[in-house]
Design a protein around this motif. Structure first.
Motif, mmCIF file in Angstrom:
data_model
loop_
_atom_site.group_PDB
_atom_site.id
_atom_site.type_symbol
_atom_site.label_atom_id
_atom_site.label_comp_id
_atom_site.label_asym_id
_atom_site.label_seq_id
_atom_site.Cartn_x
_atom_site.Cartn_y
_atom_site.Cartn_z
ATOM 1 N N ALA A 90 18.986 38.195 45.087
ATOM 2 C CA ALA A 90 19.576 36.989 44.507
ATOM 3 C C ALA A 90 20.483 37.402 43.349
ATOM 4 C CB ALA A 90 18.490 36.038 44.021
ATOM 5 N N VAL A 91 21.777 37.096 43.460
ATOM 6 C CA VAL A 91 22.760 37.457 42.447
ATOM 7 C C VAL A 91 23.306 36.177 41.815
ATOM 8 C CG1 VAL A 91 24.978 38.580 42.008
ATOM 9 C CG2 VAL A 91 23.380 39.574 43.666
ATOM 10 N N THR A 92 23.328 36.131 40.497
ATOM 11 C CA THR A 92 23.852 34.977 39.776
ATOM 12 C C THR A 92 25.266 35.272 39.306
ATOM 13 O OG1 THR A 92 21.622 34.410 38.996
ATOM 14 C CG2 THR A 92 23.485 33.371 37.872
ATOM 15 N N LEU A 93 26.210 34.427 39.727
ATOM 16 C CA LEU A 93 27.605 34.574 39.348
ATOM 17 C C LEU A 93 28.018 33.414 38.446
ATOM 18 C CD1 LEU A 93 29.218 35.430 42.820
ATOM 19 C CD2 LEU A 93 28.360 37.032 41.096
ATOM 20 N N ARG A 94 28.866 33.704 37.483
ATOM 21 C CA ARG A 94 29.472 32.645 36.660
ATOM 22 C C ARG A 94 30.928 32.526 37.077
ATOM 23 N NH1 ARG A 94 27.721 32.109 30.699
ATOM 24 N NH2 ARG A 94 26.114 30.973 31.865
ATOM 25 N N LEU A 95 31.318 31.349 37.563
ATOM 26 C CA LEU A 95 32.645 31.138 38.129
ATOM 27 C C LEU A 95 33.499 30.288 37.203
ATOM 28 C CD1 LEU A 95 31.530 30.223 41.770
ATOM 29 C CD2 LEU A 95 32.112 32.496 40.881
ATOM 30 N N THR A 130 32.548 26.238 33.330
ATOM 31 C CA THR A 130 32.214 27.222 34.358
ATOM 32 C C THR A 130 31.094 26.684 35.249
ATOM 33 O OG1 THR A 130 30.630 28.318 32.881
ATOM 34 C CG2 THR A 130 32.896 29.160 32.913
ATOM 35 N N LEU A 131 30.875 27.376 36.371
ATOM 36 C CA LEU A 131 29.831 27.003 37.313
ATOM 37 C C LEU A 131 29.002 28.238 37.624
ATOM 38 C CD1 LEU A 131 28.716 24.763 39.274
ATOM 39 C CD2 LEU A 131 30.222 25.758 41.008
ATOM 40 N N ASP A 132 27.684 28.148 37.437
ATOM 41 C CA ASP A 132 26.788 29.257 37.751
ATOM 42 C C ASP A 132 26.204 29.033 39.139
ATOM 43 O OD1 ASP A 132 27.320 30.194 35.249
ATOM 44 O OD2 ASP A 132 25.396 29.632 34.365
ATOM 45 N N ALA A 158 26.197 44.087 37.924
ATOM 46 C CA ALA A 158 27.355 43.935 37.038
ATOM 47 C C ALA A 158 27.899 45.295 36.628
ATOM 48 C CB ALA A 158 26.957 43.122 35.807
ATOM 49 N N GLU A 159 26.998 46.227 36.312
ATOM 50 C CA GLU A 159 27.422 47.556 35.881
ATOM 51 C C GLU A 159 28.094 48.322 37.011
ATOM 52 O OE1 GLU A 159 23.763 49.156 34.504
ATOM 53 O OE2 GLU A 159 23.923 48.246 32.505
ATOM 54 N N SER A 160 27.549 48.214 38.221
ATOM 55 C CA SER A 160 28.133 48.950 39.343
ATOM 56 C C SER A 160 29.518 48.411 39.689
ATOM 57 C CB SER A 160 27.216 48.884 40.566
ATOM 58 O OG SER A 160 27.139 47.556 41.071
ATOM 59 N N PHE A 161 29.703 47.076 39.587
ATOM 60 C CA PHE A 161 31.028 46.526 39.870
ATOM 61 C C PHE A 161 32.025 46.952 38.801
ATOM 62 C CE2 PHE A 161 34.218 43.192 39.133
ATOM 63 C CZ PHE A 161 34.941 43.357 40.304
ATOM 64 N N THR A 162 31.598 46.943 37.534
ATOM 65 C CA THR A 162 32.493 47.373 36.460
ATOM 66 C C THR A 162 32.940 48.812 36.672
ATOM 67 O OG1 THR A 162 31.419 45.869 34.896
ATOM 68 C CG2 THR A 162 32.711 47.670 33.973
ATOM 69 N N ALA A 163 32.005 49.682 37.059
ATOM 70 C CA ALA A 163 32.347 51.080 37.318
ATOM 71 C C ALA A 163 33.306 51.195 38.501
ATOM 72 C CB ALA A 163 31.076 51.887 37.578
ATOM 73 N N PRO A 166 40.129 37.838 37.733
ATOM 74 C CA PRO A 166 39.084 38.005 36.711
ATOM 75 C C PRO A 166 38.303 36.722 36.450
ATOM 76 C CG PRO A 166 41.163 37.536 35.654
ATOM 77 C CD PRO A 166 41.421 37.431 37.131
ATOM 78 N N HIS A 167 38.192 35.872 37.456
ATOM 79 C CA HIS A 167 37.637 34.535 37.247
ATOM 80 C C HIS A 167 36.146 34.439 37.586
ATOM 81 C CE1 HIS A 167 41.747 33.338 36.665
ATOM 82 N NE2 HIS A 167 42.076 33.757 37.874
ATOM 83 N N ALA A 168 35.458 35.561 37.752
ATOM 84 C CA ALA A 168 34.022 35.535 38.041
ATOM 85 C C ALA A 168 33.358 36.733 37.387
ATOM 86 C CB ALA A 168 33.774 35.557 39.550
ATOM 87 N N SER A 169 32.095 36.572 37.037
ATOM 88 C CA SER A 169 31.323 37.673 36.444
ATOM 89 C C SER A 169 29.895 37.599 36.947
ATOM 90 C CB SER A 169 31.350 37.607 34.914
ATOM 91 O OG SER A 169 30.841 36.361 34.457
ATOM 92 N N VAL A 170 29.230 38.752 36.969
ATOM 93 C CA VAL A 170 27.834 38.833 37.414
ATOM 94 C C VAL A 170 26.929 38.673 36.200
ATOM 95 C CG1 VAL A 170 26.098 40.242 38.561
ATOM 96 C CG2 VAL A 170 28.485 40.363 39.313
ATOM 97 N N LEU A 171 26.076 37.663 36.226
ATOM 98 C CA LEU A 171 25.108 37.470 35.137
ATOM 99 C C LEU A 171 23.832 38.256 35.391
ATOM 100 C CD1 LEU A 171 25.427 33.624 34.449
ATOM 101 C CD2 LEU A 171 26.676 35.515 33.390
ATOM 102 N N ALA A 172 23.415 38.347 36.651
ATOM 103 C CA ALA A 172 22.187 39.068 37.001
ATOM 104 C C ALA A 172 22.245 39.402 38.490
ATOM 105 C CB ALA A 172 20.952 38.212 36.694
ATOM 106 N N PRO A 173 21.631 40.526 38.883
ATOM 107 C CA PRO A 173 20.999 41.562 38.082
ATOM 108 C C PRO A 173 22.030 42.389 37.306
ATOM 109 C CG PRO A 173 20.314 41.678 40.401
ATOM 110 C CD PRO A 173 21.494 40.778 40.333
#
Length: 330
Positions: A249-254, A277-279, A310-315, A299-306
């Motif tokens: 389960a991945v939480t995205l902020r849109l 925004t919409l989670d 988020a770290e792997s996508f940033t890398a 750049p309109h979305a980000s990973v809140l969890a896990p």
């Protein structure tokens, strides 16, 4: 407790109703709200909302002469719908050569791996396209049976489905470099995106799974009959599926520009976020799939969890950016 889905989820249904409504009204000139609502299968209040969106739609430009005209006085006073300046929606849609070619290729690919019932529908559709001339630019396209690995197992898989028998398959998962033997209860063979899958209930995973045909190394039919768990095929037409292993389960902020995501992908929860925004929570079976989605909406979305996702996508994003920087320096 699941949060009720936001109004954005209804956009596709509303567009569909409007595309049906305009030609319907164009043929009749005018129609009572109650009659149109019954024809479209919605209540009058919903149709009223649709019409108040319709008069803001039209051709590119957005000037008054470009927009569809809805007679609001007749709508509010007499309960009658009158629409004009929408003649272009009454004309039949024609395929461009590239669109016709893409449609024919997709249908012929489906035809090769479909069940007899589905194959009959596909053949009828192709015949209608070619009779109408829509596929004239694509009639010479041939999709080779050898193009899709795993198709040699289709007779075994489809035979077990037709006879309602379980299967033993040897399945390879490249992300884990692992090949395992599984007992599955097959439902159907279906195509999602560019790949063909065996939709089945898996005894190993104790749940529904979709197995890519090009990863099924071997298959044999078993004498045991399938249970009620495999009684009906799942609808995988939306393009999203539970993959090889357990989902996360991945939480995205849109941001507003990315809030089309719940329209096209299955989400399990939605909730309002800060500043418009919409989670959303989405079950992800492949980290690479998640990365592809994030690249599309950046750049309109980000990973809140896990956090590790988020770290792997940033890398991954930094690595991709470095390639462009190296090229520009070179």
């Amino acid at each position: 407790m699941t949060t009720p889905k936001p109004a954005v989820h209804a956009a596709r249904e509303q567009v569909g109703r409007l595309l049906v409504l305009v030609p319907y009204l164009h043929q009749r000139g005018e129609v009572r709200v109650s009659e149109a609502a019954e024809a479209l299968g919605v209540d009058a209040a919903q149709l009223d909302k649709d019409l108040r969106v319709l008069f803001m739609c039209g051709l590119p430009g957005g000037y008054p002469d470009d927009l569809i005209n809805v007679d609001l006085d007749a709508l509010e006073g007499e309960g009658i719908i009158r629409v004009d300046n929408a003649d272009y929606l009454a004309r039949p849609v024609r395929f461009a050569p590239s669109e016709a070619a893409a449609l024919v290729v997709a249908l012929r690919a489906i035809e090769q791996s479909a069940s007899p019932e589905t194959r009959e529908v596909v053949e009828r559709t192709l015949a209608k396209l070619e009779t109408a001339g829509a596929a004239s630019a694509a009639q010479q396209i041939h999709v080779s049976d050898d193009a899709s690995p795993g198709t040699d197992l289709l007779p075994v898989l489809q035979g077990a489905i037709d006879r309602g028998r379980q299967l033993e398959i040897s399945y390879y998962v490249p992300t884990r470099d692992d090949q395992s033997s599984r007992i599955v209860e097959p439902r159907a063979i279906t195509r999602v995106g560019d790949a063909t899958y065996l939709d089945a209930w898996c005894h190993t995973a104790h749940g529904d799974r979709a197995f890519r045909l090009d990863r099924i190394v071997a298959a044999s039919e078993l004498p045991e009959a399938v249970s009620e768990r495999a009684a009906e095929p799942r609808d995988l037409s939306g393009g999203w599926f539970h993959g090889d292993g357990e989902t996360v389960a991945v939480t995205l902020r849109l941001q507003p520009a990315a809030q089309w995501v719940p329209e096209y992908y299955l989400v399990t929860e939605t909730s309002p976020g800060p500043e418009g925004t919409l989670d959303v929570v989405i079950d992800v079976a492949s980290e690479s799939w998640l990365h592809q989605l994030l690249f599309r909406v950046a750049p309109h979305a980000s990973v809140l969890a896990p956090v590790e996702f988020a770290e792997s996508f940033t890398a991954n994003a930094r690595a991709a950016l470095s390639l462009y920087q190296e090229r520009s320096v070179g």
